[in-house]
Write an enzyme that holds these catalytic residues in place. Structure first.
Site, PDB file in Angstrom:
ATOM      1  N   GLY A 127       0.769  -1.243   0.000  1.00 37.91           N
ATOM      2  CA  GLY A 127       0.000   0.000   0.000  1.00 37.91           C
ATOM      3  C   GLY A 127       0.798   1.291   0.000  1.00 37.91           C
ATOM      4  O   GLY A 127       0.339   2.308  -0.499  1.00 37.91           O
ATOM      5  N   GLU A 171       3.820   4.449   5.422  1.00 41.44           N
ATOM      6  CA  GLU A 171       2.669   3.540   5.358  1.00 41.44           C
ATOM      7  C   GLU A 171       1.489   4.264   4.720  1.00 41.44           C
ATOM      8  O   GLU A 171       1.378   5.488   4.802  1.00 41.44           O
ATOM      9  CB  GLU A 171       2.378   3.086   6.810  1.00 41.44           C
ATOM     10  CG  GLU A 171       1.109   2.342   7.078  1.00 41.44           C
ATOM     11  CD  GLU A 171       1.026   0.967   6.443  1.00 41.44           C
ATOM     12  OE1 GLU A 171       1.229   0.880   5.226  1.00 41.44           O
ATOM     13  OE2 GLU A 171       0.700   0.004   7.163  1.00 41.44           O
ATOM     14  N   ASP A 172       0.627   3.516   4.072  1.00 42.17           N
ATOM     15  CA  ASP A 172      -0.521   4.144   3.406  1.00 42.17           C
ATOM     16  C   ASP A 172      -1.541   4.707   4.389  1.00 42.17           C
ATOM     17  O   ASP A 172      -1.992   5.837   4.249  1.00 42.17           O
ATOM     18  CB  ASP A 172      -1.185   3.160   2.429  1.00 42.17           C
ATOM     19  CG  ASP A 172      -1.544   1.810   3.058  1.00 42.17           C
ATOM     20  OD1 ASP A 172      -1.328   1.616   4.274  1.00 42.17           O
ATOM     21  OD2 ASP A 172      -2.029   0.930   2.317  1.00 42.17           O
ATOM     22  N   ASP A 213      -5.249   2.587  10.585  1.00 42.34           N
ATOM     23  CA  ASP A 213      -6.659   2.296  10.818  1.00 42.34           C
ATOM     24  C   ASP A 213      -6.811   1.883  12.293  1.00 42.34           C
ATOM     25  O   ASP A 213      -6.863   2.740  13.161  1.00 42.34           O
ATOM     26  CB  ASP A 213      -7.053   1.198   9.826  1.00 42.34           C
ATOM     27  CG  ASP A 213      -8.521   0.859   9.817  1.00 42.34           C
ATOM     28  OD1 ASP A 213      -9.336   1.767   9.990  1.00 42.34           O
ATOM     29  OD2 ASP A 213      -8.862  -0.326   9.613  1.00 42.34           O
ATOM     30  N   LYS A 248      -7.455   7.052  10.097  1.00 39.37           N
ATOM     31  CA  LYS A 248      -8.866   6.941  10.487  1.00 39.37           C
ATOM     32  C   LYS A 248      -8.912   6.833  12.006  1.00 39.37           C
ATOM     33  O   LYS A 248      -8.981   5.733  12.557  1.00 39.37           O
ATOM     34  CB  LYS A 248      -9.468   5.651   9.918  1.00 39.37           C
ATOM     35  CG  LYS A 248      -9.754   5.636   8.442  1.00 39.37           C
ATOM     36  CD  LYS A 248     -10.533   4.349   8.149  1.00 39.37           C
ATOM     37  CE  LYS A 248     -10.262   3.821   6.771  1.00 39.37           C
ATOM     38  NZ  LYS A 248     -10.817   2.459   6.570  1.00 39.37           N
ATOM     39  N   PHE A 293     -14.136   2.829   3.826  1.00 43.93           N
ATOM     40  CA  PHE A 293     -13.099   2.027   3.182  1.00 43.93           C
ATOM     41  C   PHE A 293     -12.694   2.717   1.895  1.00 43.93           C
ATOM     42  O   PHE A 293     -13.514   2.930   1.005  1.00 43.93           O
ATOM     43  CB  PHE A 293     -13.566   0.599   2.915  1.00 43.93           C
ATOM     44  CG  PHE A 293     -12.411  -0.314   2.609  1.00 43.93           C
ATOM     45  CD1 PHE A 293     -11.658  -0.866   3.639  1.00 43.93           C
ATOM     46  CD2 PHE A 293     -12.041  -0.570   1.300  1.00 43.93           C
ATOM     47  CE1 PHE A 293     -10.558  -1.673   3.370  1.00 43.93           C
ATOM     48  CE2 PHE A 293     -10.933  -1.380   1.011  1.00 43.93           C
ATOM     49  CZ  PHE A 293     -10.197  -1.928   2.054  1.00 43.93           C
ATOM     50  N   ASP A 333      -5.729  -0.805  -1.777  1.00 47.47           N
ATOM     51  CA  ASP A 333      -6.469  -1.758  -2.603  1.00 47.47           C
ATOM     52  C   ASP A 333      -7.747  -2.257  -1.942  1.00 47.47           C
ATOM     53  O   ASP A 333      -7.950  -2.130  -0.736  1.00 47.47           O
ATOM     54  CB  ASP A 333      -5.598  -2.988  -2.863  1.00 47.47           C
ATOM     55  CG  ASP A 333      -5.497  -3.888  -1.631  1.00 47.47           C
ATOM     56  OD1 ASP A 333      -5.111  -3.377  -0.560  1.00 47.47           O
ATOM     57  OD2 ASP A 333      -5.825  -5.086  -1.730  1.00 47.47           O
ATOM     58  N   ARG A 385      -5.144  -0.144  -6.803  1.00 48.79           N
ATOM     59  CA  ARG A 385      -3.925   0.484  -6.271  1.00 48.79           C
ATOM     60  C   ARG A 385      -3.376   1.542  -7.229  1.00 48.79           C
ATOM     61  O   ARG A 385      -2.673   2.457  -6.826  1.00 48.79           O
ATOM     62  CB  ARG A 385      -2.820  -0.566  -6.070  1.00 48.79           C
ATOM     63  CG  ARG A 385      -3.087  -1.572  -4.973  1.00 48.79           C
ATOM     64  CD  ARG A 385      -1.805  -2.343  -4.674  1.00 48.79           C
ATOM     65  NE  ARG A 385      -2.039  -3.552  -3.908  1.00 48.79           N
ATOM     66  CZ  ARG A 385      -2.142  -3.606  -2.574  1.00 48.79           C
ATOM     67  NH1 ARG A 385      -2.071  -2.499  -1.867  1.00 48.79           N
ATOM     68  NH2 ARG A 385      -2.345  -4.754  -1.962  1.00 48.79           N
TER      69      ARG A 385
HETATM   70  P1  IMP Z   1      -4.486  -1.395  10.780  1.00 50.78           P
HETATM   71  O1  IMP Z   1      -3.554  -2.462  11.257  1.00 50.78           O
HETATM   72  O2  IMP Z   1      -5.910  -1.706  11.141  1.00 50.78           O
HETATM   73  O3  IMP Z   1      -4.099   0.001  11.196  1.00 50.78           O
HETATM   74  O4  IMP Z   1      -4.534  -1.491   9.230  1.00 50.78           O
HETATM   75  C1  IMP Z   1      -3.561  -1.010   8.467  1.00 50.78           C
HETATM   76  C2  IMP Z   1      -3.591  -1.641   7.088  1.00 50.78           C
HETATM   77  O5  IMP Z   1      -4.906  -2.041   6.675  1.00 50.78           O
HETATM   78  C3  IMP Z   1      -3.160  -0.608   6.112  1.00 50.78           C
HETATM   79  O6  IMP Z   1      -1.790  -0.672   5.910  1.00 50.78           O
HETATM   80  C4  IMP Z   1      -3.943  -0.969   4.865  1.00 50.78           C
HETATM   81  O7  IMP Z   1      -3.207  -1.877   4.092  1.00 50.78           O
HETATM   82  C5  IMP Z   1      -5.190  -1.642   5.356  1.00 50.78           C
HETATM   83  N1  IMP Z   1      -6.350  -0.709   5.363  1.00 50.78           N
HETATM   84  C6  IMP Z   1      -6.915  -0.090   6.426  1.00 50.78           C
HETATM   85  N2  IMP Z   1      -7.934   0.688   6.049  1.00 50.78           N
HETATM   86  C7  IMP Z   1      -7.998   0.589   4.707  1.00 50.78           C
HETATM   87  C8  IMP Z   1      -8.842   1.186   3.710  1.00 50.78           C
HETATM   88  O8  IMP Z   1      -9.761   1.992   3.961  1.00 50.78           O
HETATM   89  N3  IMP Z   1      -8.595   0.824   2.422  1.00 50.78           N
HETATM   90  C9  IMP Z   1      -7.604  -0.041   2.070  1.00 50.78           C
HETATM   91  N4  IMP Z   1      -6.796  -0.617   2.960  1.00 50.78           N
HETATM   92  C10 IMP Z   1      -6.990  -0.311   4.268  1.00 50.78           C
HETATM   93 MG    MG Z   2      -0.745  -1.214   4.305  1.00 48.76          MG
END
Ligand code: IMP
Ligand code: MG
Length: 171
Positions: A39, A94-95, A98, A126, A147, A154, A160
């Site tokens: 990402g 990082e993208d 979340d 987020k 999302f 993706d 992507r």
């Molecule tokens: P976390 O561990 O929940 O913070 O998730 C992080 C990873 O989940 C990110 O690096 C993304 O790859 C994926 N992710 C979280 N939210 C989204 C979204 O809205 N769209 C796409 N990928 C997401």
């Molecule tokens: Mg990611």
């Protein structure tokens, strides 16, 4: 799909982040960017092109999601870095942050490798979804609990390649 952030808006903000990162490190010292695949690839590509030649980079891959739109909370290392981090200034690229579970895991394993400094840059955040208190020094945009896809992000490995970020809608 609805456009949330257009290409120009993203570009402007990424250049601001690049300037901010450059300012935060002593002149001439290397800044080693660790891009989280897949990402983070587009964010990294735009970020480094707005930075000076003192930047170096490496890639790491972890999986946290599987194919759906919900985090499993489980993080696995898929590809490790090529070089060590000892004594270096590290910025994780990082993208999106979340729940924060992926980044907490990454920060922990990278901190154990004794970098001089460790910071994190995320294009998106987020905050309403956060499950852990994770520190992110550089955030591009704070968004609602939707999302999103595009600009590296993706859904089931698609979208992507979009230059903008869109909210994924059904159908
Ligand atoms: P976390 O561990 O929940 O913070 O998730 C992080 C990873 O989940 C990110 O690096 C993304 O790859 C994926 N992710 C979280 N939210 C989204 C979204 O809205 N769209 C796409 N990928 C997401
Ligand atoms: Mg990611």
């Amino acid at each position: 799909m609805n456009v949330l952030l257009d290409a120009e808006t993203i570009h402007t903000r990424v250049r601001e982040l690049a300037a901010e990162i450059e300012r935060d490190y002593p002149e001439g010292e290397e800044i080693h960017l660790v891009c989280v695949l897949k990402g983070g690839f587009m964010f990294l590509a735009d970020l480094v092109r707005a930075m000076s030649p003192r930047v170096s980079l490496d890639f790491i891959a972890v999986s946290s999601y599987g194919k759906g739109t919900k985090s499993s909370g489980e993080v696995r290392m898929l590809k490790d870095l090529d070089s060590g981090l000892q004594g270096r200034h590290i910025v994780i690229v990082e993208d999106i942050v979340d729940t924060g579970l992926t980044l907490i895991y990454l920060q922990e394993i990278l901190r154990a490798r004794s970098p001089k400094t460790l910071r994190t840059a995320c294009l998106l955040s987020k905050p309403s979804r956060r499950q852990v208190d994770v520190e992110v020094e550089y955030i591009g945009f704070t968004i609602e609990d939707r999302f999103v896809v595009g600009y590296g992000l993706d859904y089931a490995e698609k979208y992507r390649n979009l230059s903008h970020i869109a909210v994924l809608t059904e159908g």
